[in-house]
Scaffold this active site. Structure first.
Site, PDB file in Angstrom:
ATOM      1  CB  ILE A  76      33.089 -23.964  76.351  1.00 24.03           C
ATOM      2  CG1 ILE A  76      33.342 -22.451  76.323  1.00 24.03           C
ATOM      3  CG2 ILE A  76      32.753 -24.442  77.777  1.00 24.03           C
ATOM      4  CD1 ILE A  76      32.107 -21.627  76.663  1.00 24.03           C
ATOM      5  CG  HIS A 126      28.341 -33.829  70.138  1.00 26.19           C
ATOM      6  ND1 HIS A 126      29.105 -34.958  70.286  1.00 26.19           N
ATOM      7  CD2 HIS A 126      28.992 -33.057  69.230  1.00 26.19           C
ATOM      8  CE1 HIS A 126      30.157 -34.900  69.492  1.00 26.19           C
ATOM      9  NE2 HIS A 126      30.118 -33.749  68.853  1.00 26.19           N
ATOM     10  CB  ALA A 165      42.937 -23.646  69.227  1.00 30.04           C
ATOM     11  CD  GLU A 166      37.639 -25.652  71.446  1.00 26.45           C
ATOM     12  OE1 GLU A 166      36.968 -26.332  70.645  1.00 26.45           O
ATOM     13  OE2 GLU A 166      38.803 -25.974  71.805  1.00 26.45           O
ATOM     14  CD  GLN A 179      32.207 -26.991  65.350  1.00 22.74           C
ATOM     15  OE1 GLN A 179      32.567 -28.157  65.452  1.00 22.74           O
ATOM     16  NE2 GLN A 179      32.650 -26.170  64.407  1.00 22.74           N
ATOM     17  CG  PHE A 180      29.074 -29.020  69.941  1.00 25.02           C
ATOM     18  CD1 PHE A 180      27.761 -29.479  69.945  1.00 25.02           C
ATOM     19  CD2 PHE A 180      29.800 -29.106  68.773  1.00 25.02           C
ATOM     20  CE1 PHE A 180      27.194 -30.017  68.798  1.00 25.02           C
ATOM     21  CE2 PHE A 180      29.241 -29.640  67.624  1.00 25.02           C
ATOM     22  CZ  PHE A 180      27.935 -30.094  67.632  1.00 25.02           C
TER      23      PHE A 180
END
Length: 707
Positions: free
Chosen positions: A465, A508, A437-438, A460-461
């Protein structure tokens, strides 16, 4: 009030306290009414009230200790703020937007409560963002206790954090994310849900099933959440008993608690709203009958706690206080001209200064040269060893969420291994995994930073975000400015970015840095080689501002950009570009993964008799305008290049400024090179076609040289 002061352990309120509750209720309403009048006189520019919520808030204030406990409030919390110590004068200074406003210096609308003296954290307009920050602030207490840092951070062993909101706000996803983390971590946090039945015009039953968030959360009690429901928020005595029970639960470190209390909203949502458009006369009459401004003084008279004369004397005393405060604020000076950019960034720690420039002492690449991912990992270890306040967390950041299994396993340490081994060295209290959970990652980081920790978190990427965007743009980047430098949150957000992955595809391989470089208050860094990544990351971790640290994942393990470990003191200041290659015929201004492609093309162009200078910006906000000016004046032909899409990309601003400020230094129009205005494809051949390659650079050099 001293931080060691505690709330008396009493089961019933004294006469003085019960009368004091009415004083707070009445004062809050009088301040609202005077502010409303000021709006009609065009001396106040916005007004939102706390009418009907005052009894609950006045009671809650009795259960907490300003200057010791921490508060994450919402716009209706006037009575709570007043009871904690925010004076009518201070509120009115905010109403008129004066520079004497101690909360924001005239930068925020009234109703955005903030007072660093009593730990009311700066409030913003987006509803629900405060929940995750409150979890982080409460989490900080537990992590400080485990690390023996309470004294250093000015904490005590029985502090609690209060977070408040209306009923509509709990429909926000970040509320549920916060409850998830609060319960998992068992933090000393109290939720106070002030349920007036409406979010502007939308009734609670539209917000979530059953129109009762406490009922929905009853099942969480087995997991450690104390839920108190059925509270009459118009009754200050009943409200006091409920909040006192919740606070006692949190103070005893038994975990979080939630109180839902039914209040009324006898005024419209704000002066921009008219509740007669959506509330029936019968509804409004019912709310008026429950209004604590009418019911509570009648109760005090009925129970003999006040005589009619004493009641009128108390009102007269408050009226005089409010009138004096308004008179002082009505003609208070506005913010000074030219101060709009003050406090966007730290004025004590300047990461662009010579104090952060240790670059000249770096050694050349040798046999021990490390990749970018290696030097990022080494730098994290060095800085965490030097600073016990640094916390590293995010998805998959820890070696293992269950430390007991690490004897059998190598451990994860991030999907790219940037944080591998950190947990083994510094322990699970300082290096830990977060939920997927960003917004949670960034929101909690803000709360931890507000309490003195230095969170270095990982998204993570870059492609993922965006759920955290509101916490980054509306919260993290605005905190210092909107609080007039009374609060700060110097969080570092590490983010792998970009393509050239051979199979990364749409989700990605994304860039998007221009979405962040135009956010005032946020530093944005984008290195292209291992040594720069080390020096800039250390600067970010010693910086006093929030930093978005973008790491081109294509470059993590490349050999062409390796560098030696420059040591634990090596730093590169923000806003200092690097001349990668000297040239005389044209200049390339670029950063990240396109730097090497620019160099490859420049070598081939040299064989054709074309001399190309390449400037690597390294940081995008701030950027090195002096270096740009120097290279433009030197070659008089400029190509601005980056990996992101061409239209509305970062390079557009550079090209525009060069054309605007350096037009007469140019012998040709400013050219741009970037990705196609589409998504990055999965198949490597199509990805290569979409992203800028060295062949594209070479053709751009040839074209620019011919003009």
């Amino acid at each position: 009030m001293a931080k060691t002061e505690t709330v008396p352990d009493i089961t019933s309120l004294t006469r003085e306290q019960r009368v004091g509750l009415f004083r707070t209720i009445y004062a809050s309403r009088r301040i609202d009414d005077r502010e409303i009048m000021g709006k009609r006189q065009n001396k106040v520019y916005f007004q939102i009230n706390g009418a009907g919520h005052e009894a609950l808030q006045a009671a809650a204030a009795l259960c907490l200790v300003p200057g010791k406990d921490w508060f994450f409030l919402y716009y209706r919390d006037r009575a709570l703020s007043y009871a904690l110590g925010v004076s009518a004068r201070d509120m009115f200074m905010g109403s008129v937007g004066s520079r004497l406003d101690p909360a924001t210096g005239g930068r925020m609308m009234p109703g955005h409560w903030s007072d660093h003296r009593i730990n009311i954290f700066t409030t913003s307009s987006p509803t629900g963002t405060q929940f995750l920050q409150a979890v982080g602030a409460a989490e900080a207490l537990l992590r400080a206790e485990r690390e023996g840092l309470q004294g250093r951070l000015g904490m005590t062993s029985d502090e609690v954090v209060l977070v408040t909101s209306g009923d509509g706000t709990v429909a926000e996803g970040e509320f549920w994310e916060s409850v998830n983390s609060a319960v998992n971590l068992q933090v000393p946090l109290v939720y106070l849900i002030e349920d007036n039945g409406y979010a502007i015009s939308v009734p609670t039953e539209v917000q979530y099933p059953g129109a009762n968030v406490a009922a929905l959360l009853k099942g969480w009690e087995a997991q450690g959440l104390k839920v108190i429901d059925g509270v009459d928020g118009c009754d200050p005595v009943a409200s006091y008993e409920a909040v006192r029970e919740a606070v006692a639960h949190a103070r005893a470190r038994k975990g979080p608690a939630l109180v839902r209390a039914r209040v009324v909203r006898p005024y419209s949502h704000s002066l921009s709203d008219d509740e007669q458009l959506y509330k029936t006369p019968a509804q409004r009459e019912d709310e008026a009958r429950r209004d604590p401004l009418a019911t509570y003084p009648a109760r005090l008279l009925r129970e003999g706690l006040l005589t009619p004369g004493e009641l009128e004397a108390l009102k007269a005393e408050v009226d005089a206080e409010v009138d004096r405060a308004w008179e002082e604020a009505a003609d208070a000076p506005p913010p000074e001209s030219g101060t709009g950019s003050r406090h966007l960034y730290s004025e004590e720690v300047d990461p662009t200064s010579a104090a952060f420039d240790r670059e000249a002492h770096a050694g050349d690449q040798g046999t021990g040269a490390k990749t970018m991912i290696d030097l990022i990992n080494i730098t994290l270890k060095q800085e965490m060893a030097a600073n016990p306040l640094i916390l590293a967390f995010g998805e998959d950041v820890a070696d293992a969420s269950r430390p007991e299994i690490l004897d059998e396993l190598k451990g994860k340490g991030g999907v790219f291994k940037a944080t591998h081994g950190l947990q083994r060295i510094f322990g699970e209290n300082r290096v830990f995994n977060s939920p997927l959970a960003e917004a949670t990652i960034v929101g909690r980081a803000i709360g931890l930073a507000a309490r003195g920790f230095k969170p270095v978190v990982e998204i993570q990427f870059m492609d993922y975000i965006w759920p955290a965007m509101q916490q980054i743009r509306d919260e993290l980047a605005t905190i210092r400015w909107r609080s007039d430098n009374h609060f700060k949150a110097p969080v570092v957000i590490r983010v792998p970015i970009g393509g050239y992955l051979m199979g990364g595809s749409v989700y990605h391989s994304q860039c998007g840095e221009s979405s962040f470089t135009h956010i005032p208050g946020l530093r944005v860094v984008y290195p292209s080689r291992a040594l720069d990544a080390a020096g800039l990351l250390r600067t970010a971790m010693r910086c006093d501002d929030p930093v978005l640290f973008l790491e081109p994942k294509h470059l993590y393990r490349q050999t062409h950009n390796k560098g030696n470990d420059p040591g634990p003191d090596f730093m590169i200041p923000f806003g200092k570009a690097r001349t990668v290659r000297e040239g005389t015929d044209l200049s390339v201004i670029t950063y990240g993964s396109t730097v090497y492609r620019a160099v490859q093309a420049a070598r081939q162009a040299e064989a054709e008799g074309l001399s190309v200078e390449i400037l690597d910006l390294r940081t995008l906000n701030p950027y090195d305008w002096d270096a740009i000016v120097a290279t433009v004046k030197k070659t008089r032909r400029v190509l601005v290049a980056h990996e992101d899409t061409l239209q509305w990309g970062y390079g557009a601003e550079l090209a525009a400024r060069i054309a605007d400020d350096l037009f007469f230094e140019l012998d040709a129009p400013v050219k741009r090179l970037a990705a196609q205005d589409t998504w990055v494809a999965y198949h490597p051949a199509l990805e290569d076609e979409i992203l800028p390659q060295s062949t594209h650079f070479l053709e751009a050099y040839r074209t620019l040289a011919r003009i």
